[in-house]
Design an enzyme around this catalytic site. Sequence first.
Site, PDB file in Angstrom:
ATOM      1  N   LYS A   1      12.779  -4.264  26.595  1.00 50.25           N
ATOM      2  CA  LYS A   1      13.507  -3.079  26.117  1.00 50.25           C
ATOM      3  C   LYS A   1      14.978  -3.157  26.490  1.00 50.25           C
ATOM      4  O   LYS A   1      15.394  -3.914  27.373  1.00 50.25           O
ATOM      5  CB  LYS A   1      12.894  -1.802  26.696  1.00 50.25           C
ATOM      6  CG  LYS A   1      12.808  -1.727  28.231  1.00 50.25           C
ATOM      7  CD  LYS A   1      14.086  -1.308  28.924  1.00 50.25           C
ATOM      8  CE  LYS A   1      13.954  -1.282  30.442  1.00 50.25           C
ATOM      9  NZ  LYS A   1      15.267  -1.043  31.111  1.00 50.25           N
TER      10      LYS A   1
ATOM     11  N   ASP B   1       8.929   2.340  33.595  1.00 48.50           N
ATOM     12  CA  ASP B   1       9.124   1.747  32.271  1.00 48.50           C
ATOM     13  C   ASP B   1       7.825   1.324  31.594  1.00 48.50           C
ATOM     14  O   ASP B   1       7.840   0.916  30.427  1.00 48.50           O
ATOM     15  CB  ASP B   1      10.043   0.520  32.366  1.00 48.50           C
ATOM     16  CG  ASP B   1      11.468   0.878  32.752  1.00 48.50           C
ATOM     17  OD1 ASP B   1      11.866   2.032  32.514  1.00 48.50           O
ATOM     18  OD2 ASP B   1      12.175  -0.002  33.282  1.00 48.50           O
TER      19      ASP B   1
END
Length: 306
Positions: A11, A140
């Site tokens: 990401k 995350d």
Amino acid sequence: MDAVHVRAPGKVNVFMRVGPLRHDGYHDVATAYQALSLYEDVRAYPADDISVTFAGGSVDTSALPTDGTNLAVKAAKLLAKRTGFTGGVRLEIDKRVPIAGGMGGGSADAAATLVACDALWGTELGREELLALAARLGADVPFALVGGTAIGTGRGDRLSPALATGQFHWVLAFAEGQLSTPTVYSELDRHRERHASEIPPAQRAPGVDAGVLQALRAGDAAMLAEVLSNDLQAPAIHLAPSIAEVLELGELNGALAGIVSGSGPTVAFLAADLDNALDVQIALSAARVRVVRATGPVHGARVLSD
């Protein structure tokens, strides 16, 4: 079932605001995540106990732990405990996301492991239950599970979807070395304390700027480039000054903008289109910076048929 293959994305944080240090040692954040086409591949095989090995990929994994401190092993053990499963799994991971690079590679491994073991073991947990387990593993991990583009609040693990149209082109520059996330946050706290009279106080309830959501919704790379922001960028550069040189190099060679991803040291350059991304990639490669092109948004962790 003989084996399960799951792929999960790395990401980039296109926006990140960090609140003040809380009494429990954490920070509230508001971030806009985008999942990128730089993937971790996890293959899960039946076994009597839980183990992990690394094979292939493009990342040096020699220093990564393979014991119970490995996040993928933690994910498998957490799922087994939650479901009462008494068997094991042999995990084989192909890593492409840099280690301690601010792109959530370990989180992607954990998310992929949850999905792979759930399929291999036939435990059939629903999406919400997997997300709850993911949040226990790290801030995350839930996003690696869902992918796409999303807003993260709390520690970054409370997700709400964000509409992003079209495709964004990124060039990822991998700076030398690694940065520990806790170290970068501590440096941010020190920076704020040292310069309290010069910078605005941290927002107690940080939020994502409306301009970021508008740019994502419009699919407009130039608009998004204007609003890229990361509170962790300054402390990351203070800890690893070479990041500033990479940022300058990419922007001098045509990138719309560059941003430190998460806690760094990876720098993500936003390009206008594929041709622009290729130009930036070639220029940085010529300067001996290790780079890779990626696009986003992409899907989260999912089972592939080999």
